[in-house]
Design a protein around this motif. Structure first.
Motif, PDB file in Angstrom:
ATOM      1  N   LEU A  28       0.800  -1.228   0.000  1.00  0.00           N
ATOM      2  CA  LEU A  28       0.000   0.000   0.000  1.00  0.00           C
ATOM      3  C   LEU A  28       0.828   1.270   0.000  1.00  0.00           C
ATOM      4  N   VAL A  29       2.096   1.175   0.385  1.00  0.00           N
ATOM      5  CA  VAL A  29       2.941   2.377   0.470  1.00  0.00           C
ATOM      6  C   VAL A  29       4.083   2.314  -0.536  1.00  0.00           C
ATOM      7  N   ARG A  30       4.932   1.294  -0.411  1.00  0.00           N
ATOM      8  CA  ARG A  30       6.122   1.243  -1.242  1.00  0.00           C
ATOM      9  C   ARG A  30       5.803   0.993  -2.724  1.00  0.00           C
ATOM     10  N   LEU A  31       4.821   0.146  -3.020  1.00  0.00           N
ATOM     11  CA  LEU A  31       4.482  -0.128  -4.416  1.00  0.00           C
ATOM     12  C   LEU A  31       3.976   1.116  -5.138  1.00  0.00           C
ATOM     13  N   PRO A  32       3.007   1.871  -4.579  1.00  0.00           N
ATOM     14  CA  PRO A  32       2.590   3.105  -5.263  1.00  0.00           C
ATOM     15  C   PRO A  32       3.726   4.121  -5.390  1.00  0.00           C
ATOM     16  N   GLU A  33       4.595   4.194  -4.377  1.00  0.00           N
ATOM     17  CA  GLU A  33       5.727   5.113  -4.469  1.00  0.00           C
ATOM     18  C   GLU A  33       6.636   4.752  -5.636  1.00  0.00           C
ATOM     19  N   LYS A  34       6.940   3.468  -5.774  1.00  0.00           N
ATOM     20  CA  LYS A  34       7.826   3.039  -6.846  1.00  0.00           C
ATOM     21  C   LYS A  34       7.175   3.252  -8.214  1.00  0.00           C
ATOM     22  N   GLU A  35       5.865   2.985  -8.342  1.00  0.00           N
ATOM     23  CA  GLU A  35       5.189   3.192  -9.612  1.00  0.00           C
ATOM     24  C   GLU A  35       5.197   4.668 -10.003  1.00  0.00           C
ATOM     25  N   ALA A  36       5.037   5.558  -9.021  1.00  0.00           N
ATOM     26  CA  ALA A  36       5.099   6.993  -9.306  1.00  0.00           C
ATOM     27  C   ALA A  36       6.509   7.390  -9.725  1.00  0.00           C
ATOM     28  N   GLN A  37       7.521   6.810  -9.063  1.00  0.00           N
ATOM     29  CA  GLN A  37       8.907   7.098  -9.417  1.00  0.00           C
ATOM     30  C   GLN A  37       9.213   6.643 -10.839  1.00  0.00           C
ATOM     31  N   LEU A  38       8.759   5.450 -11.217  1.00  0.00           N
ATOM     32  CA  LEU A  38       9.020   4.937 -12.562  1.00  0.00           C
ATOM     33  C   LEU A  38       8.364   5.808 -13.628  1.00  0.00           C
ATOM     34  N   ALA A  39       7.174   6.312 -13.321  1.00  0.00           N
ATOM     35  CA  ALA A  39       6.497   7.196 -14.274  1.00  0.00           C
ATOM     36  C   ALA A  39       7.306   8.474 -14.482  1.00  0.00           C
ATOM     37  N   GLN A  40       7.911   8.986 -13.403  1.00  0.00           N
ATOM     38  CA  GLN A  40       8.717  10.191 -13.511  1.00  0.00           C
ATOM     39  C   GLN A  40      10.036   9.918 -14.244  1.00  0.00           C
ATOM     40  N   LEU A  41      10.640   8.757 -13.956  1.00  0.00           N
ATOM     41  CA  LEU A  41      11.920   8.422 -14.577  1.00  0.00           C
ATOM     42  C   LEU A  41      11.793   8.187 -16.077  1.00  0.00           C
ATOM     43  N   ALA A  42      10.622   7.759 -16.528  1.00  0.00           N
ATOM     44  CA  ALA A  42      10.444   7.434 -17.942  1.00  0.00           C
ATOM     45  C   ALA A  42      10.749   8.627 -18.845  1.00  0.00           C
ATOM     46  N   GLY A  43      10.521   9.837 -18.342  1.00  0.00           N
ATOM     47  CA  GLY A  43      10.773  11.025 -19.152  1.00  0.00           C
ATOM     48  C   GLY A  43      12.138  11.641 -18.946  1.00  0.00           C
ATOM     49  N   ASN A  44      12.914  11.116 -18.011  1.00  0.00           N
ATOM     50  CA  ASN A  44      14.193  11.741 -17.681  1.00  0.00           C
ATOM     51  C   ASN A  44      15.205  11.759 -18.829  1.00  0.00           C
TER      52      ASN A  44
END
Length: 206
Positions: A28-44
């Motif tokens: 409930l915490v770490r999985l949503p955090e990582k998914e949000a991070q991956l979405a941000q990294l995709a455009g880096n």
């Protein structure tokens, strides 16, 4: 008839509750955090270059960067998956402050070594190799060191693999499943042990 052991039950119950709590935290915490991070990294990779960070910052992974390696303190070897091995230079970037690690390129030769005298280097930001055990990472809040992956390999080495978001691990769903499994196993083993303990006197009487 023996009574159900209270103290062991409380101890096991607490352990099971902690494991379930860790599973829910991963889910409930770490999985949503990582998914949000991956979405941000995709455009880096398409964003403008930045200076190589002086402190670890995972938000900058895969950003274009450059730095000056003023002095090479040594070159080490680390695994590179299908590419074989990667050679990483430990650099002094200035008179003060932390140094930087530069991934010079890859090789399939386990004994390969190169000479590299440093200088200006460009590439992208990644994670440096980390030998911290997986279990320790679950509880560690120490950020993983950063690495400058050179876009031009040192002479004698193959080019580094280009940035790939798919290589960023997202294991939190698996971690959650592991904690739930551990909780189930602990509860089942305890119940079986207690039942066998209760059944032992009856078997001796017969």
């Amino acid at each position: 008839m023996r009574r159900w052991p209270l103290v062991p039950t409380v101890i096991v119950g607490i352990c099971v509750a902690v494991m379930i709590g860790l599973g829910l935290w991963q889910l409930l915490v770490r999985l949503p955090e990582k998914e949000a991070q991956l979405a941000q990294l995709a455009g880096n990779p398409a964003r403008p270059p930045v200076a190589f960070p002086s402190v670890p910052d995972d938000r900058l992974l895969f950003r274009r960067t450059s730095a000056m390696c003023r002095e090479v303190g040594g070159i080490t070897r680390a695994g590179a998956g299908n590419a074989g091995y990667r050679l990483i230079a430990n650099c002094r970037a200035g008179a003060e402050g932390p140094g930087i690690k530069v991934q010079l390129g890859t090789t399939r030769d386990p004994t390969k070594m190169v000479r590299w005298s440093g200088g200006a280097v460009s590439g992208w930001i990644s994670h440096a190799p980390d030998a911290t055990p997986m279990i320790a990472k679950l509880f560690s809040h120490v950020p993983q060191p950063m690495l400058l992956v050179a876009d031009q390999p040192a002479p004698g080495l193959e080019a580094n693999t280009r940035p790939d978001i798919g290589l960023v691990p997202n294991n939190h769903l698996a971690y959650a499943g592991q904690w739930f499994f551990f909780a189930l196993v602990a509860a089942v083993i305890f119940v079986i042990a207690v039942r066998r303990r209760h059944a032992a006197p009856a078997s001796r009487r017969t």
